[in-house]
Scaffold this active site. Structure first.
Site, PDB file in Angstrom:
ATOM      1  CB  SER A   1      43.989  33.458  65.534  1.00 50.59           C
ATOM      2  OG  SER A   1      43.810  32.461  64.546  1.00 50.59           O
ATOM      3  CE  LYS A   2      50.837  29.327  69.808  1.00 43.54           C
ATOM      4  NZ  LYS A   2      51.019  28.794  71.121  1.00 43.54           N
ATOM      5  NE  ARG A   3      40.898  28.679  65.963  1.00 41.98           N
ATOM      6  CZ  ARG A   3      40.426  28.842  64.735  1.00 41.98           C
ATOM      7  NH1 ARG A   3      40.522  27.883  63.850  1.00 41.98           N
ATOM      8  NH2 ARG A   3      39.853  29.982  64.371  1.00 41.98           N
ATOM      9  CE  LYS A   4      42.491  31.410  58.432  1.00 46.11           C
ATOM     10  NZ  LYS A   4      41.707  32.544  57.999  1.00 46.11           N
TER      11      LYS A   4
ATOM     12  N   GLY B   1      49.613  29.943  63.447  1.00 47.18           N
ATOM     13  CA  GLY B   1      50.735  29.291  64.132  1.00 47.18           C
ATOM     14  C   GLY B   1      51.703  30.276  64.754  1.00 47.18           C
TER      15      GLY B   1
END
Ligand code: GLU
Length: 440
Positions: free
Chosen positions: A215-218, A220
């Site tokens: 995921s983007k959150r984790k 980047g």
């Protein structure tokens, strides 16, 4: 149900609401492979019904990624925002036939909507066959009369997908597993507009090595395909890599060009369980693809980073550079770290790093005896080996290596001496002997 005689049509339907994700790239690839394998068409549709979150710049990143990867689609890309009239006519028909209705709403916020269009849910079980996961059954009752459009001109995602897949005669919907729960809603809508049900194939999630969802959150920017382009990965390597995330060729073979993938691809060999994104594998593949490139291309990439360096030296150290990099972008890292600077000139270093400079004069004598034309790795090694073994390898080879490279860590002194040549080697040893004398 789908007529088997029909020409295969797949589509890639990205929403330009975020940077093109590696999962989207893999969906595009598998849809492309399936269509090409069956002599069908592969279409691109930009799902930009969400006006607030859709951005032109993100749409451009989709085209860029597709063209970088070499995934050509047939015809022009469609943009949902330009198809409002089509959705409106379907909505009007659905309302007229009673499969949808205008519903009065209590606005959630002041000034909010007082009306939306809802689907008249027949409330029943829906079973569909997924080519990868088998039969899947949902009870749609809990979906209630879900909203399909904000107004006649503002369809929502599910309705637009169903209408477009129907209008575009899509036969196979190949997409990420996160869409499984959307499928029953979309099937109900297909039935309401009298559309044929496409064949579904939901691809496994792409997982990070720790098995968490990428995921983007984790993770980047490493989830976006543009990142790999910027990092200097070759598109051929990326394609090969993406293909192996969830698809199993059924043999030990790992290197496949796009055409070979078209040939070998089948949905039966796509796994159900999450597939791990292993960057080591990508790096390995990229190195393999670099090896296949024409020499001139590789030299050009190196010269770009070292524009002022002597070409003959660059050519000599090319194998060492290739040994150290996963992508062409890593060449810059080698330059910036200065770790190869000693190839281009006398390195600077602290005299104390020489540790045992007393062995240098004899080392020099042994090397001086070598003919310049036999100045190669093996003869150099031979010339020093006996002496080094007698005195202690570290004691002889360490100061030689430091004299040549000025570094605590570097390629071995034989390799370096062979590459920089006899004259330069002796010059650097003389320099070391001299500075050692000054400090002793
Ligand atoms: N627009 C959706 C997305 O970007 C894909 C819809 C579909 O493939 O059916 O996730």
């Amino acid at each position: 149900m789908t007529d088997n005689q029909k020409k295969v049509v797949t589509r890639m339907a990205p929403s330009p609401t975020g940077y093109f994700h590696i999962g989207s790239a893999r969906t595009a690839l598998f849809s492309y492979l399936f269509a090409r394998k069956h002599g069908g068409s592969f279409l691109l549709r930009i799902e930009d019904t969400d006006k607030e979150r859709s951005k032109r710049e993100l749409e451009t990143s989709i085209y860029d990624a597709m063209s970088w990867l070499g995934l050509s689609y047939d015809g022009e890309a469609l943009r949902q925002s330009e198809r409002t009239a089509i959705y409106t006519s379907y909505l009007e028909k659905m309302i007229a036939e009673g499969t949808a209705y205008v519903s009065k709403e209590t606005p959630v916020e002041p000034g909010g909507r007082t009306e939306v269009i809802r689907f008249k849910n027949p409330n029943r079980q829906v079973t569909f066959h997924d080519e990868i996961r088998g039969d899947i059954t949902f009870d749609t009752t809990e979906l209630k009369d879900f909203v399909i459009a904000k107004s006649l001109e503002e369809p929502l995602y599910h309705l637009a997908v169903v209408i477009d897949d129907h209008e575009m005669a899509v036969t196979h919907v190949i997409r990420g597993e996160d869409h499984i729960s959307n499928t029953p809603r979309q099937i109900l809508l297909q039935e309401a507009i009298g559309a044929m049900r496409p064949i579904y194939a939901h691809l496994p999630l792409i997982l990070a090595p720790d098995k968490s969802k990428m995921s983007k959150r984790k993770h980047g920017e490493t989830v976006s395909i543009g990142y790999y382009k910027e990092q200097g990965y070759l598109p051929e390597a990326m394609i090969n890599f993406l293909a192996l995330i969830g698809w199993n060729p059924g043999t030990d073979r790992e290197i496949f060009s796009l055409d070979e993938l078209v040939e070998g691809f089948s949905l039966e060999r796509v796994q159900k369980s999450g597939a791990v994104f292993n960057v080591e594998k990508l790096n390995w593949l990229n190195r393999e693809y670099i090896k296949k490139l024409p020499r001139e291309r590789v030299s050009a990439e190196i010269e770009k980073v070292f524009p002022d360096a002597d070409k003959a030296t660059l050519e000599k150290i090319e194998p060492l550079i290739l040994d150290r990099i996963a992508t062409f972008a890593d060449i810059r890292g080698i330059k910036e770290s200065g770790e190869f600077d000693f190839f281009f000139g006398q390195p600077g270093y602290e005299t104390s790093l020489l540790k045992t400079p007393e062995f240098l004069p004899e080392t020099r004598q042994l090397l001086e005896k070598l003919e310049p034309k036999t100045w190669n790795l093996e003869p150099i090694k031979e010339a020093l080996w006996e002496f080094a073994t007698e005195k202690g390898r570290g004691k002889v080879l360490w100061p030689l290596r430091v004299a040549l490279t000025g570094k605590e860590k570097s390629p071995d002194p034989f390799t370096v001496a062979a590459l920089i040549g006899k004259e330069e080697t002796l010059k650097r040893i003389d320099h070391a002997i001299e500075i050692a004398q000054h400090t002793s």
